[in-house]
Design a protein around this motif. Structure first.
Motif, PDB file in Angstrom:
ATOM      1  N   VAL A  32      -1.184   3.701  23.960  1.00  0.00           N
ATOM      2  CA  VAL A  32      -1.957   4.842  23.452  1.00  0.00           C
ATOM      3  C   VAL A  32      -1.007   5.814  22.741  1.00  0.00           C
ATOM      4  N   ASP A  33      -1.292   6.026  21.440  1.00  0.00           N
ATOM      5  CA  ASP A  33      -0.428   6.867  20.601  1.00  0.00           C
ATOM      6  C   ASP A  33      -1.009   8.270  20.518  1.00  0.00           C
ATOM      7  N   PHE A  34      -0.331   9.236  21.104  1.00  0.00           N
ATOM      8  CA  PHE A  34      -0.809  10.629  21.069  1.00  0.00           C
ATOM      9  C   PHE A  34      -0.435  11.324  19.759  1.00  0.00           C
ATOM     10  N   GLU A  86      -1.863  18.197  13.691  1.00  0.00           N
ATOM     11  CA  GLU A  86      -0.873  17.165  13.414  1.00  0.00           C
ATOM     12  C   GLU A  86      -1.626  15.911  12.992  1.00  0.00           C
ATOM     13  N   TRP A  87      -1.236  15.265  11.884  1.00  0.00           N
ATOM     14  CA  TRP A  87      -1.928  14.043  11.466  1.00  0.00           C
ATOM     15  C   TRP A  87      -1.674  12.928  12.458  1.00  0.00           C
ATOM     16  N   PRO A  99       0.784  -1.229   0.000  1.00  0.00           N
ATOM     17  CA  PRO A  99       0.000   0.000   0.000  1.00  0.00           C
ATOM     18  C   PRO A  99       0.823   1.290   0.000  1.00  0.00           C
ATOM     19  N   ARG A 100       2.028   1.287   0.598  1.00  0.00           N
ATOM     20  CA  ARG A 100       2.726   2.582   0.705  1.00  0.00           C
ATOM     21  C   ARG A 100       4.221   2.388   0.935  1.00  0.00           C
ATOM     22  N   TRP A 101       4.786   1.294   0.397  1.00  0.00           N
ATOM     23  CA  TRP A 101       6.152   0.930   0.739  1.00  0.00           C
ATOM     24  C   TRP A 101       7.106   1.039  -0.433  1.00  0.00           C
ATOM     25  N   VAL A 157      -2.378  -4.344  21.860  1.00  0.00           N
ATOM     26  CA  VAL A 157      -2.770  -3.487  20.735  1.00  0.00           C
ATOM     27  C   VAL A 157      -2.312  -2.059  21.013  1.00  0.00           C
ATOM     28  N   LYS A 158      -2.351  -1.251  19.954  1.00  0.00           N
ATOM     29  CA  LYS A 158      -2.089   0.184  20.123  1.00  0.00           C
ATOM     30  C   LYS A 158      -3.191   0.958  19.425  1.00  0.00           C
ATOM     31  N   MET A 159      -3.594   2.053  20.055  1.00  0.00           N
ATOM     32  CA  MET A 159      -4.662   2.874  19.481  1.00  0.00           C
ATOM     33  C   MET A 159      -4.268   4.345  19.506  1.00  0.00           C
ATOM     34  N   LEU A 198       2.529   5.405  26.741  1.00  0.00           N
ATOM     35  CA  LEU A 198       1.918   6.610  26.156  1.00  0.00           C
ATOM     36  C   LEU A 198       2.918   7.133  25.117  1.00  0.00           C
ATOM     37  N   GLU A 199       2.499   7.108  23.835  1.00  0.00           N
ATOM     38  CA  GLU A 199       3.445   7.354  22.739  1.00  0.00           C
ATOM     39  C   GLU A 199       3.358   8.760  22.156  1.00  0.00           C
ATOM     40  N   GLU A 200       4.502   9.273  21.761  1.00  0.00           N
ATOM     41  CA  GLU A 200       4.643  10.585  21.083  1.00  0.00           C
ATOM     42  C   GLU A 200       3.795  11.680  21.724  1.00  0.00           C
ATOM     43  N   VAL A 208       9.872   6.344   3.643  1.00  0.00           N
ATOM     44  CA  VAL A 208       9.187   7.238   4.578  1.00  0.00           C
ATOM     45  C   VAL A 208       7.735   7.275   4.108  1.00  0.00           C
ATOM     46  N   GLU A 209       6.812   6.993   5.010  1.00  0.00           N
ATOM     47  CA  GLU A 209       5.403   6.979   4.640  1.00  0.00           C
ATOM     48  C   GLU A 209       5.019   8.325   4.028  1.00  0.00           C
ATOM     49  N   GLY A 210       4.525   8.269   2.789  1.00  0.00           N
ATOM     50  CA  GLY A 210       4.118   9.497   2.105  1.00  0.00           C
ATOM     51  C   GLY A 210       5.206  10.123   1.249  1.00  0.00           C
ATOM     52  N   GLN A 249       7.138  -5.814  19.639  1.00  0.00           N
ATOM     53  CA  GLN A 249       7.287  -5.387  18.249  1.00  0.00           C
ATOM     54  C   GLN A 249       5.956  -4.992  17.620  1.00  0.00           C
ATOM     55  N   GLU A 250       5.901  -3.793  17.046  1.00  0.00           N
ATOM     56  CA  GLU A 250       4.737  -3.388  16.252  1.00  0.00           C
ATOM     57  C   GLU A 250       4.774  -4.113  14.908  1.00  0.00           C
ATOM     58  N   GLN A 251       3.608  -4.386  14.354  1.00  0.00           N
ATOM     59  CA  GLN A 251       3.538  -4.984  13.015  1.00  0.00           C
ATOM     60  C   GLN A 251       2.198  -4.606  12.393  1.00  0.00           C
ATOM     61  N   PRO A 288      10.558  -1.256  18.531  1.00  0.00           N
ATOM     62  CA  PRO A 288      10.667  -0.608  17.219  1.00  0.00           C
ATOM     63  C   PRO A 288       9.319  -0.348  16.551  1.00  0.00           C
ATOM     64  N   HIS A 289       9.231   0.842  15.988  1.00  0.00           N
ATOM     65  CA  HIS A 289       8.056   1.265  15.220  1.00  0.00           C
ATOM     66  C   HIS A 289       8.032   0.480  13.909  1.00  0.00           C
ATOM     67  N   CYS A 290       6.858  -0.043  13.494  1.00  0.00           N
ATOM     68  CA  CYS A 290       6.827  -0.753  12.215  1.00  0.00           C
ATOM     69  C   CYS A 290       5.413  -0.927  11.655  1.00  0.00           C
ATOM     70  N   PRO A 291       4.830   0.164  11.124  1.00  0.00           N
ATOM     71  CA  PRO A 291       3.575  -0.007  10.397  1.00  0.00           C
ATOM     72  C   PRO A 291       3.883  -0.242   8.919  1.00  0.00           C
ATOM     73  N   LEU A 292       4.976  -0.950   8.640  1.00  0.00           N
ATOM     74  CA  LEU A 292       5.514  -1.041   7.282  1.00  0.00           C
ATOM     75  C   LEU A 292       5.439  -2.478   6.767  1.00  0.00           C
ATOM     76  N   GLY A 349       9.937   7.976  19.397  1.00  0.00           N
ATOM     77  CA  GLY A 349      11.102   7.657  18.570  1.00  0.00           C
ATOM     78  C   GLY A 349      10.857   7.347  17.111  1.00  0.00           C
ATOM     79  N   GLU A 350       9.596   7.180  16.677  1.00  0.00           N
ATOM     80  CA  GLU A 350       9.402   6.840  15.262  1.00  0.00           C
ATOM     81  C   GLU A 350       9.878   7.950  14.337  1.00  0.00           C
ATOM     82  N   ARG A 351       9.983   9.179  14.864  1.00  0.00           N
ATOM     83  CA  ARG A 351      10.479  10.281  14.041  1.00  0.00           C
ATOM     84  C   ARG A 351      11.820  10.820  14.555  1.00  0.00           C
TER      85      ARG A 351
HETATM   86  O1  LIG Z   1       2.935   4.501  15.673  1.00  0.00           O
HETATM   87  C1  LIG Z   1       2.408   4.318  14.587  1.00  0.00           C
HETATM   88  O2  LIG Z   1       2.361   3.198  14.078  1.00  0.00           O
HETATM   89  C2  LIG Z   1       1.823   5.499  13.854  1.00  0.00           C
HETATM   90  O3  LIG Z   1       2.200   6.654  14.523  1.00  0.00           O
HETATM   91  C3  LIG Z   1       2.323   5.537  12.430  1.00  0.00           C
HETATM   92  O4  LIG Z   1       3.693   5.637  12.469  1.00  0.00           O
HETATM   93  C4  LIG Z   1       1.913   6.742  11.627  1.00  0.00           C
HETATM   94  O5  LIG Z   1       0.566   6.608  11.423  1.00  0.00           O
HETATM   95  C5  LIG Z   1       2.697   6.873  10.319  1.00  0.00           C
HETATM   96  O6  LIG Z   1       2.739   5.678   9.594  1.00  0.00           O
END
Ligand SMILES: O=C(O)[C@@H](O)[C@H](O)[C@H](O)CO
Ligand SMILES: [Mg+2]
Length: 381
Positions: free
Chosen positions: A182-184, A380-381, A13-15, A143-145, A208-210, A34-36, A308-310, A283-287, A234-236
Motif C-alpha cells: 500500500v503506497d501512501f 501531494e500527488w 509515455p514519460r521516459w 500488486v501495489k495500490m 506500507l510505502e512513503e 525524473v517523471e515529469g 521488483q516493481e515493474q 527498487p522503485h520502477c514505474p519506468l 526511498g523512491e525520492r
Molecule cells: O511507487 C510508485 O510506483 C509511485 O509512487 C510512482 O513512483 C509515482 O506515481 C511517480 O511515478
C-alpha cells in the motif's frame, strides 16, 4: 576504448533514454529520467556528457565520482537521475565489452529469479477488483495500490475508512496467499497514517510505502515503532546519505530507484548499507526497460533483495509499453510471477534502436498532475 558520442531520446509515455557510443563500436544504454522533468534531466545529461567524452568508459567508479562531485553544487533529483542513466550505460558497456551480464561484474548471481509486482492504481475504488485481476492474469502474485485518491476531508473518519475498504477490496480478489503493498505517497499526515496502520494490519499488507514525504523523513520512526506492517520508502531519496536516517528509524524495505539514485553504482552501495540494518531492497520502477533491466541486474547480485516493481501492462503507460523498446521480449516475461535471470551481456536486454529513434520524434511532455483536495487545499500527488 573511449567514449565518443552521447545521445538522448525522449520516448513515450514519460521516459528518457541515453545512448553512449564508444570508438570501438560498443554501445551502452541507460535511462536518466525524473517523471515529469524529462527535458530538464536531458539538459543535465548533456552537461555531464562534457565530462565523459574522450574518457575510458570502464572506469565507472572514477567517472561516477567526477560526475557527482566535480562541481560545487551537488545532489538533488535531476543531477542524481542524470548520473544514474549514464552510470547504467557505462555498466552496460562494461558487460558488453566482456560478454557478461552486469550482475556477474557485481560478484555473480545470488538468485536465479526475481519476484515481480505491478501497480493497480487504487484512486478509483470501483476499478480495484478488475485491476487486481489484470495483474493476476499476467501471472503476478503481488500488486501495489495507492492508499487513497483525492480526499473529501483530510483526517476524517471517512477518509480513514476509505483506505481500509480499498485494501480490503484488493485482498478479497487476491485471496490470503498473494501480496498487496500500500503506497501512501506522502498523501496523509503521519498522525493519520499512525491511525490507519493498525486498521490495515488484519489485511496483512506486504509493506506500507512513503508514509511521509521525503523532506519529513525525520518523522518516519514514529510509524515504524507503532505498527507491525513493514514500512517502505526511498523512491525520492537519492543517495546513501539520504537513506541513512530512514534506515536508522527502522524502515524494513528500501526503495531506491535505479534511474534516480545514482544508478547501479550508488544503489549497490545503498543495498550494502541497508543490509547492516536488516533491510530488504525493493527498487522503485514505474519506468522503462532500461531502468527495469538495471534493477534486475542489481537484484540478481544482491542478497537482501525482496521484490521488483515493474510497469509492463500498467494503464498509465497510455498506449506506449516497456516492451515496445526491446527487440527480444522473452527475457522480461513473467514465469509464476518471477523474471528469470538475464544472461545476455551488459544490462541483458537489447534496445530496438530504430523504435527509440522513431519514438523520440513524437517525444512526450508528460507532467505530474497538480492535485487538490475537494476543499481546494493542495494535496501531494
Ligand atoms: O511507487 C510508485 O510506483 C509511485 O509512487 C510512482 O513512483 C509515482 O506515481 C511517480 O511515478
Ligand atoms: Mg511510490
Amino acid at each position: 576504448m573511449r567514449i565518443s558520442r552521447i545521445e538522448t531520446f525522449l520516448v513515450p509515455p514519460r521516459w528518457l533514454f541515453v545512448r553512449v557510443e564508444t570508438d570501438d563500436g560498443i554501445v551502452g544504454w541507460g535511462e536518466p529520467v525524473v517523471e515529469g522533468r524529462s527535458e530538464t534531466v536531458r539538459t543535465a545529461v548533456e552537461q555531464l556528457s562534457e565530462l565523459l567524452i574522450g574518457q575510458d568508459p570502464l572506469r565507472i567508479e572514477d567517472l561516477w565520482q567526477v560526475m557527482t562531485k566535480g562541481s560545487f553544487y551537488r545532489g538533488g533529483a535531476i543531477l542524481a537521475s542524470a548520473v544514474a542513466g549514464l552510470d547504467q550505460a557505462l555498466w552496460d558497456i562494461h558487460g558488453k565489452s566482456l560478454g557478461v551480464p552486469v550482475h556477474q561484474l557485481l560478484g555473480g548471481h545470488v538468485r536465479d529469479r526475481i519476484r515481480m509486482y505491478g501497480w493497480i492504481g487504487g484512486d478509483e475504488p470501483a476499478e480495484i477488483a478488475d485491476a487486481v485481476e489484470a495483474q493476476l492474469s499476467v501471472g503476478l502474485t503481488a500488486v501495489k495500490m495507492n492508499a487513497s485518491g483525492r480526499m473529501k476531508a483530510l483526517g476524517s473518519v471517512a477518509a480513514i475508512n476509505e483506505v481500509v475498504e480499498r485494501v480490503a477490496a484488493a485482498r478479497e480478489v487476491l485471496g490470503p496467499h498473494r501480496d498487496v503493498a500500500v503506497d501512501f505517497h506522502g498523501r496523509f499526515t503521519l498522525a493519520d497514517t499512525r491511525r490507519i496502520a493498525p486498521l490495515l494490519e488484519p489485511l496483512h499488507p506486504f509493506f506500507l510505502e512513503e508514509p511521509t514525504v521525503p523532506e519529513n523523513s525525520h518523522l518516519i520512526g514514529g510509524l515504524t515503532r507503532s505498527t507491525t506492517i513493514p514500512v517502505a520508502t526511498g523512491e525520492r531519496l537519492y543517495n546513501r546519505q539520504e537513506f541513512l536516517p530512514v534506515l536508522q528509524a527502522g524502515i524494513a524495505v528500501a526503495q531506491p530507484d535505479l534511474s534516480h539514485a545514482g544508478g547501479i553504482t550508488e544503489v549497490r552501495k545503498i543495498a550494502s548499507l541497508a543490509e547492516v540494518f536488516d533491510v530488504q531492497l525493493a527498487p522503485h520502477c514505474p519506468l522503462g526497460p532500461l531502468a527495469l533491466a538495471a534493477c534486475l541486474q542489481v537484484g540478481f547480485a544482491t542478497p537482501n533483495f525482496l521484490i521488483q516493481e515493474q510497469s509492463i501492462g500498467i494503464h498509465y503507460n497510455q498506449g506506449a509499453e516497456v516492451l515496445d523498446y526491446v527487440l527480444d521480449k522473452t527475457p522480461l516475461k513473467f514465469v509464476d510471477g518471477y523474471v528469470e535471470r538475464l544472461t545476455a551481456p551488459g544490462l541483458g536486454i537489447e534496445i530496438d534502436e530504430s523504435a527509440v529513434r522513431i519514438a523520440d520524434k513524437t517525444g512526450h511532455n508528460w507532467r505530474s498532475p497538480v492535485w487538490r483536495h475537494d476543499d481546494g487545499a493542495y494535496a501531494e500527488w
